[in-house]
Design a protein around this motif. Structure first.
Motif, PDB file in Angstrom:
ATOM      1  N   TRP A  55      61.337 -17.431 -30.684  1.00 24.53           N
ATOM      2  CA  TRP A  55      60.037 -17.979 -30.138  1.00 24.53           C
ATOM      3  C   TRP A  55      58.790 -19.168 -30.643  1.00 24.53           C
ATOM      4  O   TRP A  55      57.985 -20.055 -30.775  1.00 24.53           O
ATOM      5  N   ARG A  57      59.960 -21.851 -32.497  1.00 25.55           N
ATOM      6  CA  ARG A  57      60.929 -22.919 -32.679  1.00 25.55           C
ATOM      7  C   ARG A  57      60.270 -23.837 -31.223  1.00 25.55           C
ATOM      8  O   ARG A  57      60.865 -24.073 -30.585  1.00 25.55           O
ATOM      9  N   ASP A  58      58.772 -24.235 -31.815  1.00 26.15           N
ATOM     10  CA  ASP A  58      58.371 -25.410 -31.064  1.00 26.15           C
ATOM     11  C   ASP A  58      58.087 -26.862 -31.627  1.00 26.15           C
ATOM     12  O   ASP A  58      57.959 -27.502 -30.704  1.00 26.15           O
ATOM     13  N   LEU A  61      61.144 -27.561 -27.440  1.00 25.00           N
ATOM     14  CA  LEU A  61      60.554 -26.722 -26.130  1.00 25.00           C
ATOM     15  C   LEU A  61      59.253 -26.244 -27.322  1.00 25.00           C
ATOM     16  O   LEU A  61      58.953 -25.380 -28.182  1.00 25.00           O
ATOM     17  N   THR A  63      55.747 -23.492 -26.601  1.00 23.37           N
ATOM     18  CA  THR A  63      55.643 -22.241 -26.221  1.00 23.37           C
ATOM     19  C   THR A  63      55.765 -22.223 -24.873  1.00 23.37           C
ATOM     20  O   THR A  63      56.174 -21.270 -24.528  1.00 23.37           O
ATOM     21  N   THR A  65      56.679 -24.013 -21.792  1.00 26.39           N
ATOM     22  CA  THR A  65      58.030 -23.955 -21.294  1.00 26.39           C
ATOM     23  C   THR A  65      59.144 -22.793 -21.778  1.00 26.39           C
ATOM     24  O   THR A  65      59.603 -22.862 -20.705  1.00 26.39           O
ATOM     25  N   ARG A  66      59.223 -22.466 -23.069  1.00 24.91           N
ATOM     26  CA  ARG A  66      59.867 -21.384 -23.563  1.00 24.91           C
ATOM     27  C   ARG A  66      59.448 -20.190 -23.063  1.00 24.91           C
ATOM     28  O   ARG A  66      59.839 -19.498 -21.947  1.00 24.91           O
ATOM     29  N   SER A  70      62.100 -17.805 -20.301  1.00 27.27           N
ATOM     30  CA  SER A  70      62.155 -16.124 -20.891  1.00 27.27           C
ATOM     31  C   SER A  70      61.827 -15.608 -19.503  1.00 27.27           C
ATOM     32  O   SER A  70      62.253 -14.971 -18.985  1.00 27.27           O
TER      33      SER A  70
END
Length: 142
Positions: A55, A57-58, A61, A63, A65-66, A70
Motif C-alpha cells: 500500500w 508504494r504511491d 499508482l 492510493t 487508484t490502488r 483492490s
C-alpha cells in the motif's frame, strides 16, 4: 520470535492500515478460539506485506487508484469481507460511489454479472454505512 526491526515494521504497517481504513486493524487480528500459535505469525507477516510494503508504494499508482484496483480484485475473487475493507479504503482515499459503481460495471463485463452483483451488494451496504455516518455528523469514513 521477532526482532525489534520486525516489530517496528509491524507497528508501521498497523498505523498505515488504520490511516487507510479509518479504523484500527488490530480488531480483526485478535486470536480466535482454537487458533494455532503460529496464526499470529501469519497475521503479522500478511499485515507487513500488505500495509507495510504494497500500500505505501504511491510513486506510480496513487492510493486512490490502488484502492480501486483492490476493490476490483476482491470483487472478482468473491472475497466479500475483504471487499468490504477495500471499499472502505477506497472511499476513505478519494474514490466516489459513482467510480466504484463503474468498477462493478467492468467486473460484470469481464468476471460475470453474478460476481458483480454479489460484490455490489456489499458496496451498497458500505455506501449506506457511510451515508449514516454523514447523517450522524461523522466524517463518512469507515
Amino acid at each position: 520470535m521477532t526482532t525489534t526491526q520486525e516489530e517496528g515494521r509491524y507497528t508501521e504497517a498497523l498505523a498505515h492500515a488504520e490511516h487507510l481504513l479509518g479504523i484500527p486493524l488490530e480488531t480483526f487480528l485478535e486470536p480466535t478460539p482454537g487458533e494455532p500459535a503460529n496464526g499470529a505469525d501469519f497475521k503479522r507477516l500478511a499485515t507487513v506485506q500488505t500495509f507495510g510494503a504494497a500500500w505505501p508504494r504511491d510513486e506510480v499508482l496513487d492510493t486512490r487508484t490502488r484502492a480501486l484496483v483492490s476493490v476490483t480484485i476482491a470483487a472478482v475473487l468473491g472475497t466479500l469481507e475483504p471487499l468490504r475493507g477495500q471499499l472502505r479504503i477506497a472511499l476513505n482515499n478519494g474514490a466516489t460511489p459513482e467510480e466504484i459503481a463503474e468498477v462493478f460495471i467492468q467486473v460484470a463485463a469481464y468476471a460475470g454479472a453474478a460476481r458483480a452483483f454479489e460484490g455490489y451488494q456489499i458496496a451498497s451496504q458500505v455506501f449506506a454505512e457511510v451515508a449514516r455516518g454523514l447523517e450522524a455528523g461523522g466524517t463518512g469514513g469507515a
